[in-house]
Design a protein around this motif. Structure first.
Motif, PDB file in Angstrom:
ATOM      1  N   ASP A  39       0.852  -1.191   0.000  1.00 12.63           N
ATOM      2  CA  ASP A  39       0.000   0.000   0.000  1.00 12.63           C
ATOM      3  C   ASP A  39       0.896   1.253   0.000  1.00 12.63           C
ATOM      4  O   ASP A  39       1.682   1.454   0.941  1.00 12.63           O
ATOM      5  CB  ASP A  39      -0.877  -0.035   1.262  1.00 12.63           C
ATOM      6  CG  ASP A  39      -2.046   0.917   1.193  1.00 12.63           C
ATOM      7  OD1 ASP A  39      -2.183   1.625   0.186  1.00 12.63           O
ATOM      8  OD2 ASP A  39      -2.835   0.941   2.168  1.00 12.63           O
ATOM      9  N   ILE A  99     -11.634   7.087  -3.921  1.00 16.20           N
ATOM     10  CA  ILE A  99     -11.299   6.670  -2.550  1.00 16.20           C
ATOM     11  C   ILE A  99     -12.599   6.565  -1.732  1.00 16.20           C
ATOM     12  O   ILE A  99     -13.376   7.513  -1.680  1.00 16.20           O
ATOM     13  CB  ILE A  99     -10.370   7.710  -1.886  1.00 16.20           C
ATOM     14  CG1 ILE A  99      -9.071   7.859  -2.675  1.00 16.20           C
ATOM     15  CG2 ILE A  99     -10.079   7.298  -0.435  1.00 16.20           C
ATOM     16  CD1 ILE A  99      -8.183   9.002  -2.179  1.00 16.20           C
ATOM     17  N   ARG A 168      -8.970   4.595   8.722  1.00 18.26           N
ATOM     18  CA  ARG A 168     -10.432   4.741   8.740  1.00 18.26           C
ATOM     19  C   ARG A 168     -11.054   3.710   9.669  1.00 18.26           C
ATOM     20  O   ARG A 168     -10.619   2.555   9.700  1.00 18.26           O
ATOM     21  CB  ARG A 168     -10.999   4.536   7.329  1.00 18.26           C
ATOM     22  CG  ARG A 168     -10.780   5.724   6.405  1.00 18.26           C
ATOM     23  CD  ARG A 168     -11.205   5.418   4.973  1.00 18.26           C
ATOM     24  NE  ARG A 168     -11.106   6.615   4.143  1.00 18.26           N
ATOM     25  CZ  ARG A 168      -9.970   7.109   3.658  1.00 18.26           C
ATOM     26  NH1 ARG A 168      -8.830   6.506   3.901  1.00 18.26           N
ATOM     27  NH2 ARG A 168      -9.972   8.214   2.938  1.00 18.26           N
ATOM     28  N   ASP A 214      -3.908  15.574  11.125  1.00 14.42           N
ATOM     29  CA  ASP A 214      -4.677  16.709  10.610  1.00 14.42           C
ATOM     30  C   ASP A 214      -6.153  16.542  10.997  1.00 14.42           C
ATOM     31  O   ASP A 214      -6.543  15.530  11.577  1.00 14.42           O
ATOM     32  CB  ASP A 214      -4.475  16.865   9.090  1.00 14.42           C
ATOM     33  CG  ASP A 214      -5.019  15.678   8.298  1.00 14.42           C
ATOM     34  OD1 ASP A 214      -5.796  14.869   8.852  1.00 14.42           O
ATOM     35  OD2 ASP A 214      -4.658  15.540   7.110  1.00 14.42           O
ATOM     36  N   GLN A 216      -8.956  15.912   9.355  1.00 11.86           N
ATOM     37  CA  GLN A 216      -9.701  14.745   8.845  1.00 11.86           C
ATOM     38  C   GLN A 216      -9.388  13.472   9.620  1.00 11.86           C
ATOM     39  O   GLN A 216     -10.230  12.593   9.734  1.00 11.86           O
ATOM     40  CB  GLN A 216      -9.373  14.477   7.369  1.00 11.86           C
ATOM     41  CG  GLN A 216     -10.101  15.354   6.397  1.00 11.86           C
ATOM     42  CD  GLN A 216      -9.335  16.643   6.165  1.00 11.86           C
ATOM     43  OE1 GLN A 216      -8.385  16.958   6.900  1.00 11.86           O
ATOM     44  NE2 GLN A 216      -9.725  17.390   5.175  1.00 11.86           N
ATOM     45  N   HIS A 217      -8.151  13.386  10.111  1.00 12.74           N
ATOM     46  CA  HIS A 217      -7.731  12.167  10.826  1.00 12.74           C
ATOM     47  C   HIS A 217      -7.871  12.323  12.337  1.00 12.74           C
ATOM     48  O   HIS A 217      -7.199  11.631  13.096  1.00 12.74           O
ATOM     49  CB  HIS A 217      -6.273  11.826  10.495  1.00 12.74           C
ATOM     50  CG  HIS A 217      -6.043  11.399   9.073  1.00 12.74           C
ATOM     51  ND1 HIS A 217      -5.854  12.279   8.048  1.00 12.74           N
ATOM     52  CD2 HIS A 217      -5.983  10.167   8.506  1.00 12.74           C
ATOM     53  CE1 HIS A 217      -5.682  11.621   6.910  1.00 12.74           C
ATOM     54  NE2 HIS A 217      -5.756  10.336   7.172  1.00 12.74           N
ATOM     55  N   ASP A 333       0.763  12.029   4.808  1.00  8.27           N
ATOM     56  CA  ASP A 333      -0.601  11.691   4.366  1.00  8.27           C
ATOM     57  C   ASP A 333      -1.595  11.883   5.513  1.00  8.27           C
ATOM     58  O   ASP A 333      -2.576  11.156   5.621  1.00  8.27           O
ATOM     59  CB  ASP A 333      -0.644  10.247   3.840  1.00  8.27           C
ATOM     60  CG  ASP A 333      -1.700  10.081   2.735  1.00  8.27           C
ATOM     61  OD1 ASP A 333      -2.275  11.091   2.284  1.00  8.27           O
ATOM     62  OD2 ASP A 333      -1.952   8.930   2.328  1.00  8.27           O
ATOM     63  N   LYS A 356       1.742   9.330  -5.079  1.00 11.15           N
ATOM     64  CA  LYS A 356       0.312   9.115  -4.819  1.00 11.15           C
ATOM     65  C   LYS A 356      -0.461  10.393  -5.150  1.00 11.15           C
ATOM     66  O   LYS A 356       0.033  11.485  -4.859  1.00 11.15           O
ATOM     67  CB  LYS A 356       0.151   8.750  -3.346  1.00 11.15           C
ATOM     68  CG  LYS A 356      -1.255   8.410  -2.927  1.00 11.15           C
ATOM     69  CD  LYS A 356      -1.276   7.938  -1.480  1.00 11.15           C
ATOM     70  CE  LYS A 356      -2.661   7.562  -1.022  1.00 11.15           C
ATOM     71  NZ  LYS A 356      -2.665   7.020   0.345  1.00 11.15           N
TER      72      LYS A 356
HETATM   73  C1  NG6 Z   1      -7.349  10.409   1.749  1.00  9.79           C
HETATM   74  C2  NG6 Z   1      -6.746  10.581   3.135  1.00  9.79           C
HETATM   75  C3  NG6 Z   1      -5.419   9.879   3.176  1.00  9.79           C
HETATM   76  C4  NG6 Z   1      -5.552   8.439   2.732  1.00  9.79           C
HETATM   77  C5  NG6 Z   1      -6.228   8.380   1.362  1.00  9.79           C
HETATM   78  C6  NG6 Z   1      -6.503   6.991   0.899  1.00  9.79           C
HETATM   79  C7  NG6 Z   1      -7.386  12.760   4.120  1.00  9.79           C
HETATM   80  C8  NG6 Z   1      -6.967  14.170   4.320  1.00  9.79           C
HETATM   81  N1  NG6 Z   1      -6.549  12.000   3.436  1.00  9.79           N
HETATM   82  O1  NG6 Z   1      -8.625  10.960   1.734  1.00  9.79           O
HETATM   83  O2  NG6 Z   1      -4.874   9.941   4.461  1.00  9.79           O
HETATM   84  O3  NG6 Z   1      -6.300   7.706   3.644  1.00  9.79           O
HETATM   85  O4  NG6 Z   1      -7.467   9.050   1.420  1.00  9.79           O
HETATM   86  O5  NG6 Z   1      -5.335   6.326   0.640  1.00  9.79           O
HETATM   87  O6  NG6 Z   1      -8.431  12.341   4.591  1.00  9.79           O
HETATM   88  S1  NG6 Z   1      -5.398   5.076  -0.303  1.00  9.79           S
HETATM   89  O7  NG6 Z   1      -4.048   4.595  -0.422  1.00  9.79           O
HETATM   90  O8  NG6 Z   1      -6.257   4.130   0.348  1.00  9.79           O
HETATM   91  O9  NG6 Z   1      -5.906   5.552  -1.580  1.00  9.79           O
END
Ligand code: NG6
Ligand code: CA
Length: 513
Positions: A39, A99, A168, A214, A216-217, A333, A356
């Motif tokens: 990942d 996403i 998440r 941040d 969002q997290h 991230d 990414k």
């Molecule tokens: C984004 C998230 C990021 C990561 C990504 C998914 C925010 C600010 N950022 O929305 O942290 O989770 O989604 O990553 O929320 S992935 O590798 O699964 O595509």
């Protein structure tokens, strides 16, 4: 019957037996297939692709026994779209795949032909272990009951999932249709809209955090880490981030052991090296690059454990292993884990620009090693290959016919993947917040087609998104520094048209095999 010919017949029969046993050895049918899917791992993040500040001996070992691709791509610069395309053989834009939140419904609807479903038809036992991020259920999930539809409804015989991402909620494993280790007396709830229950959040209680994040997290705190989304209950089922790699390795070993005698397909979907990066303490300080480097070391360990298990079971020779990644690299991230500060001269995307979220090569050009000792000669391949083609390629490998609507964007690239041919794709799409097209060494980036999320605007990411067309010539300009659109307008026009053709056609009948 002329009896004098008898000894001759005898010799012919012996020769035929020897010859057929030799060919059987050379051409094993139905090899086991494992896709090891890291990942957010970038082109330059492993030793065999040039990294020196992190050691990846197990991945390097796999590389020295297999084919190392220099121009191999995931289909998109983010996770859900790449996974969608790999498993369906269909570009993600056809399905508006983006996403997903952690409570999203299953994106690949039951009845859609899938890569694992096709391999089931070919007699394989199929499993997914690790990160899913393709949604579950039909819209409202009761995490305390049977969670369906999910992988079992779209071609997998077994699943052990991290349902979305490490950052998440819910922070639990789901085995087949049930949350793993859930205590019915402590039901679990998930909400992506507002706070539920009494667990603290990162915004309210930053003092409880192992790592700051941040906004969002900064929702519910699980295991000292604030996540995206809110959750309550289900405490016995919460994962411990530091243990996840070990749990996934153990599940994988058990699956391999149980299926050693029949052909299997395993989609081993690592959670490393996505944020939050919280590897087991034994990897702490494995590099001087902080948590991101430590997470790479842990991912390498996982790879080694699985390879050792294959050896132990005598399966290495006839197992086709593909090691690759779902999108390019990212440093920051959402968590203040110092990855950007400590990266030093390490180049996560190798010689490529972006990573990414980016339309540049760093978004989708990922490390890709294909190993199958029975069939593949070790070496390096510069063929252009793409994960969307695994579907048609494995169909060809296992002798499965595809109907015209199945895997509409997938081509049979088996000869290139096995190193029998240098001819890969001529034309290939790269998805991000826009669409880009490769045509051999030309790269065309269309103007931005999707809105940039607000959080991405503040990030130090070279997205490659503009309001005008861009054209690069990668042979002389790997790093996509010089936009040559004014010099070669006719090339750009031709590629624009090719891109339109791909967008317009729903499927492309008649191209397979
Ligand atoms: C984004 C998230 C990021 C990561 C990504 C998914 C925010 C600010 N950022 O929305 O942290 O989770 O989604 O990553 O929320 S992935 O590798 O699964 O595509
Ligand atoms: Ca990813």
């Amino acid at each position: 019957m002329n009896y004098t010919l008898k000894p001759f017949y005898f010799l012919v029969i012996i020769w035929a037996i020897i010859a057929s046993s030799c060919t059987q050895k050379e051409q094993p049918s139905k090899p086991n297939i494992i896709i090891m899917y890291a990942d957010d791992l970038g082109y330059g993040d492993v030793g065999c692709y040039g990294a020196t500040r992190v050691k990846t001996p197990h991945i390097d070992q796999l590389a020295s026994n297999g084919l190392v691709f220099t121009d191999a791509h995931c289909t998109a610069a983010t996770c859900t779209p790449s996974r969608f395309s790999m498993l369906t053989g269909s570009y993600a834009f056809r399905n508006n795949a983006a996403i997903l939140p952690g409570d999203a419904p299953l994106l690949i609807r039951p009845g859609t032909p899938t890569l694992p479903g096709m391999l089931q038809q070919a007699g394989y036992t199929t499993a997914v272990i690790g990160k899913w991020h393709l949604g579950l259920g039909d819209g409202t999930i009761d995490w305390n009951g049977d969670i369906s539809p999910g992988p079992l409804e779209i071609g997998f015989d077994y699943s052990f999932l991290v349902p979305a991402t490490l950052d998440r909620v819910p922070c639990v494993f789901v085995e087949n249709r049930r949350v793993f280790n859930l205590d019915p007396a402590d039901p679990i709830e998930v909400n992506y809209d507002h706070k539920i229950g009494s667990e603290p959040t990162g915004l309210e209680s930053p003092g409880l955090l192992k790592v700051r994040a941040d906004t969002q997290h900064s929702n519910t705190i699980i295991n000292g880490i604030s996540r995206i989304g809110y959750t309550s209950g289900g405490k016995s089922a919460w994962w411990k981030d530091e243990e996840i790699a070990t749990v996934l390795v153990n599940q994988t070993k058990a699956f391999l052991h149980e299926n050693k005698d029949n052909p299997f397909f395993l989609f081993l979907s690592y959670t490393d090296i996505h944020v939050p990066r919280e590897p087991h303490p034994r990897f702490k300080g494995a590099t001087t690059m902080g948590r991101r480097g430590d997470a790479i070391a842990q991912m390498d360990w996982t790879t080694g454990e699985v390879m050792k298990m294959l050896d132990k079971l005598g399966l290495t020779h006839n197992t086709l292993v593909i090691f690759t990644s779902d999108n390019g690299p990212v440093l920051d991230d959402g968590y203040e884990d110092e990855s950007a500060k400590l990266v030093g001269d390490h180049k996560p995307a190798g010689p490529f620009k972006g990573g990414k979220y980016s339309a540049y090569e760093g978004g989708t050009r990922v490390p890709t090693i294909v190993s199958w000792p029975a069939k593949i000669k070790p070496g390096i391949s510069n063929s252009l290959v793409n994960q969307v083609d695994f579907y048609a390629s494995f169909a060809a490998l296992t002798g499965q016919p595809l109907n015209e609507q199945e895997a509409p964007d997938s081509y049979n690239m088996l000869p290139a993947l096995l190193g029998q041919s240098l001819v890969g794709r001529q034309t290939m799409l790269e998805e991000s917040f826009t669409l880009a097209l490769r045509n051999n060494n030309w790269k065309f980036i269309a103007p931005q087609t999707k809105g940039t999320p607000a959080w991405l605007k503040d990030k130090d990411v070279e997205t490659g998104l503009t309001t005008t067309d861009q054209l690069f010539e990668l042979e002389s300009d790997k790093g996509e520094v010089k936009n040559v659109i004014d010099k070669y307008p006719e090339v750009a026009e031709k590629m624009k048209k090719m891109l339109k053709d791909i967008e317009m056609r729903g499927t492309r009948p008649g191209y397979k095999n």
